[in-house]
Write a protein that holds these residues in place. Structure first.
Motif, mmCIF file in Angstrom:
data_model
loop_
_atom_site.group_PDB
_atom_site.id
_atom_site.type_symbol
_atom_site.label_atom_id
_atom_site.label_comp_id
_atom_site.label_asym_id
_atom_site.label_seq_id
_atom_site.Cartn_x
_atom_site.Cartn_y
_atom_site.Cartn_z
ATOM 1 N N THR A 127 1.027 -1.196 -0.007
ATOM 2 C CA THR A 127 -0.312 -0.045 0.027
ATOM 3 C C THR A 127 0.927 1.413 -0.067
ATOM 4 O O THR A 127 0.232 2.555 -0.322
ATOM 5 N N ARG A 139 -6.424 1.706 2.528
ATOM 6 C CA ARG A 139 -5.777 1.256 1.270
ATOM 7 C C ARG A 139 -5.647 -0.655 1.147
ATOM 8 O O ARG A 139 -5.984 -1.056 0.284
ATOM 9 N N SER A 150 -9.193 -1.758 0.488
ATOM 10 C CA SER A 150 -9.219 -1.517 -1.120
ATOM 11 C C SER A 150 -9.202 -2.898 -1.961
ATOM 12 O O SER A 150 -9.947 -2.966 -2.813
ATOM 13 N N TYR A 151 -8.015 -3.456 -1.721
ATOM 14 C CA TYR A 151 -7.828 -4.799 -2.422
ATOM 15 C C TYR A 151 -8.944 -5.586 -2.286
ATOM 16 O O TYR A 151 -9.222 -6.245 -3.274
ATOM 17 N N ASN A 189 -9.032 0.240 -9.098
ATOM 18 C CA ASN A 189 -8.762 0.407 -7.621
ATOM 19 C C ASN A 189 -8.473 1.835 -7.504
ATOM 20 O O ASN A 189 -7.247 2.120 -6.954
ATOM 21 N N THR A 190 -9.368 2.833 -7.581
ATOM 22 C CA THR A 190 -8.910 4.200 -7.640
ATOM 23 C C THR A 190 -9.409 5.001 -6.447
ATOM 24 O O THR A 190 -9.178 6.341 -6.287
ATOM 25 N N PHE A 246 -5.933 5.447 -4.296
ATOM 26 C CA PHE A 246 -4.832 5.549 -5.275
ATOM 27 C C PHE A 246 -5.045 6.448 -6.249
ATOM 28 O O PHE A 246 -5.818 6.424 -6.887
ATOM 29 N N VAL A 281 -3.987 6.698 -9.581
ATOM 30 C CA VAL A 281 -3.448 5.931 -10.632
ATOM 31 C C VAL A 281 -2.635 6.625 -11.611
ATOM 32 O O VAL A 281 -2.236 6.129 -12.791
ATOM 33 N N GLU A 295 1.855 4.719 -7.829
ATOM 34 C CA GLU A 295 0.529 4.602 -7.198
ATOM 35 C C GLU A 295 -0.436 3.485 -7.976
ATOM 36 O O GLU A 295 -1.130 2.872 -7.338
ATOM 37 N N ASN A 296 -0.294 3.777 -9.300
ATOM 38 C CA ASN A 296 -0.980 2.872 -10.125
ATOM 39 C C ASN A 296 -0.440 1.421 -10.065
ATOM 40 O O ASN A 296 -0.992 0.465 -10.178
ATOM 41 N N SER A 312 -1.796 0.369 -6.647
ATOM 42 C CA SER A 312 -3.238 -0.089 -6.689
ATOM 43 C C SER A 312 -3.608 -1.233 -7.113
ATOM 44 O O SER A 312 -4.586 -2.135 -6.892
#
Length: 645
Positions: A55, A62, A65-66, A211-212, A215, A217, A222-223, A226
């Protein structure tokens, strides 16, 4: 003196103690069940630890979020499970099966963390090629280990101890063939997963916005984060080992390029080249159903410049976004899809640099957007200014567009930058504007002007289209003033302007349809209407005198990757061998578009109607051979390291 009877243990007592400390021998079925369950729990725990480190900020938000994107969760879990299973069957020890992959992945995940923290770049497979350089860079910094680093070590140690103590299931030596069979099956599963998912760069890229929520992206690191570190790193292997074009060999590529010897820019012809890519700039007046509605012409200034320039049409790879495709295609000559530029890469920018030019530019957007700050340096730019720390200092309430300077401020800064440059050497400058960026308000007239009347179109179309045209008119006015500043300049200057892509107008581009413009991609006319943007090349009198030529008129319809070669044509320069091969390809195949649409040359540059008629999805003969040769040469050129960085 005799030894005390209780000062030491007898051999039998020692054996008894060892037997009590030895793990209890369980029935085989129980032993195997416990081993499988503990290993499964260890895999899940390791996976969760890696996800948390990945993360980058160790936040629960974060991390959770996954869980909301099952595809990302599973694509990160599967490699961990396969690696642990493989190591277990290879060593026949559960604790080693967990410990070895844990240490490896843990170290890699934290290398990624530190690389992003210190350099802003993620850790990718190609970094192994420059491991010495990377170690040298890391050595320049003081590493601050976060608490998660020590927590992770403790968790791995605890998991190893638990597995060593209670996960005792092993394959008997006489059944070695079962271990071999398991290893083979795991390898086959790994290859299958690679072919389906991990080596599929199109799948990876299609998940950019999966997954924005937490993050950004648009930042490369960060992309990467993510989608989870494990999945992203494995995909970077595909990037480091891209599929070679049909018929590729280094010898074949060298033979193709050697037919065109490298050529320097003639010493007496090194004019200054200043290129500007205009955000979402497109000429809608080419559509009669649009221009017939004009109550005033938003393109008057732009058309006046076209009349004294060499001007043509680009067929871009994107609509309403993907600015970076046209930008980097122009700077490198590479066709779609663009590489990720993880390292120094051959480019036309670097060619100018090696020819003794200053290489600079600017963009009033964020430095991290499309990773421009890092990648522009890798392309050969010596200096590049962004909103961060530069254009933000020029912002006022009057010139701000959503926190970015308008074109008036942008072009004024560009003119001033030219005046204060180092005049001792020629300049190659490339900048990207911001003003035309969407969205365009659909409930008010931002520019206070009407270009298209309200009759016959919806309220949203009326406001959106007029706001876009208001921006275009403003840009045209600023272009005219910018060009005027070079007319009497004693320094030879060639200016290049082009649009990156057409704007999105309405959901599904419905406002084009309201204006009577066919933008249905299933038709050649709709495709052409949706992806074309203008380019123009303007030369001041000083440059005309130096070059001994003045190109004015209609240029070819081309892909953005060919535009630099057209500029060199206007200057009478041969250019590097890669560009010379491009020039020959362009003569046969002037358009190669990302959706598999091509334009095959038929003599001179086609008109719009001729261009539409010549569009095709299939190639044969010379056009097919030209495309294959181009792909072979491009793969070779963009994979070798530049001679100067």
């Amino acid at each position: 003196m005799p030894k005390s009877s209780h000062s030491d243990m007898s051999a039998s007592e020692k054996r008894s103690l060892r037997e009590r400390l030895r793990p209890k021998e369980r029935k085989p079925a129980v032993r195997w069940l416990l081993t499988v369950l503990l290993l499964a729990a260890a895999v899940l725990g390791l996976h969760m630890l890696l996800q948390m480190i990945g993360t980058l900020d160790f936040s629960r938000g974060r991390f959770s979020s996954y869980l909301h994107v099952p595809k990302i969760y599973l694509l990160n879990l599967l490699p961990v499970a396969l690696l642990v299973a493989f190591t277990y069957f290879a060593t026949n020890r559960a604790w080693l099966g967990f410990l070895i992959p844990s240490v490896l992945l843990f170290v890699m995940d934290f290398v990624n963390y530190f690389k992003v923290t210190l350099r802003g770049d993620p850790f990718v497979a190609e970094d192994f090629l420059t491991i010495g350089e990377g170690a040298g860079i890391i050595g320049q910094y003081t590493l601050h280990f976060p608490a998660m680093f020590f927590v992770g070590i403790a968790l791995i140690a605890a998991g190893t101890i638990v597995l060593h103590r209670w996960a005792r299931g092993r394959m008997p030596k006489k059944r070695w063939w079962l271990r071999v069979l398991a290893l083979v099956l795991i390898v086959l599963l790994g290859f299958g997963a690679w072919e389906l998912w991990y080596g599929n760069t199109d799948l990876y890229d299609s998940m950019m916005e999966a997954n924005t929520s937490l993050f950004n992206v648009w930042k490369d690191a960060e992309n990467y984060a993510s989608k989870g570190f494990v999945y992203s790193f494995l995909n970077s292997l595909a990037e480091a080992m891209p599929q070679k074009p049909d018929g590729y060999s280094a010898r074949k590529a060298e033979d193709l390029l050697s037919a065109y010897p490298e050529a320097d820019i003639p010493e007496g012809q090194r004019v200054n080249v200043i290129a500007t890519m205009l955000e979402s700039f497109s000429d809608l007046s080419v559509f009669g159903t649009v221009s017939d509605r004009f109550v005033q012409d938003p393109y008057a200034d732009f058309h006046a410049l076209q009349a004294e320039s060499y001007t043509g049409t680009l067929i871009s790879d994107t609509i309403g976004g993907g600015t970076i495709n046209a930008e980097r295609a122009f700077l490198t000559g590479y066709s779609y899809p663009q590489p990720r530029y993880r390292r120094d890469t051959e480019s036309f920018v670097r060619y100018f640099l090696e020819q003794g030019y200053e290489t600079e530019g600017s963009h009033p957007g964020y430095a991290w957007f499309y990773s421009r700050e890092k990648i522009n340096e890798r392309l050969g730019f010596e200096t590049y200014h962004f909103l961060d720390g530069y254009y933000e200092n020029l912002l006022t309430d009057e010139n701000s567009l959503d926190g970015h300077p308008n074109d008036e401020t942008f072009f004024a800064e560009r003119a001033e930058s030219w005046e204060v440059r180092d005049p001792s050497k020629p300049c190659f400058s490339f900048s990207v504007s911001y003003q035309g960026h969407s969205p365009y308000a659909d409930d008010t007239l931002v520019w206070g002007e009407t270009y298209i009347p309200h009759e016959g179109i919806s309220d949203a179309a009326y406001y959106t289209v007029n706001n876009y045209l208001g921006s275009v008119a403003s840009t045209g006015k600023q272009l005219a003033a910018y060009v005027d500043s070079f007319r009497d300049d004693p320094e030879p200057v060639v200016l290049v302007f082009f649009g990156d892509h057409k704007p999105t107008l309405g959901a599904g581009n419905s406002f084009y349809e309201e204006l009577g413009v066919n933008v249905q991609e299933g038709t050649a006319e709709g495709f052409y209407n949706l992806y074309t943007t203008p380019y123009l090349i303007w030369t001041n009198d000083a440059a005309k005198a130096v070059l001994g030529r003045s190109d004015i008129g209609t240029g070819p319809t081309i892909s953005p990757c060919y535009l630099m070669s057209v500029l060199f044509d206007c200057c009478g320069w041969e250019g590097p061998s890669w560009m010379q091969l491009q020039r020959q390809t362009r003569a046969v195949l002037p358009v190669m578009q990302s959706r598999g649409m091509y334009l095959v040359a038929q003599g001179s540059a086609p008109t719009a109607s001729q261009g539409i008629a010549l569009l095709t999805y299939t190639l044969s003969g010379d056009a097919l051979q030209a495309k294959q040769n181009y792909a072979i040469a491009e793969y070779y050129v963009r994979r070798i390291r530049p001679t100067q960085s």
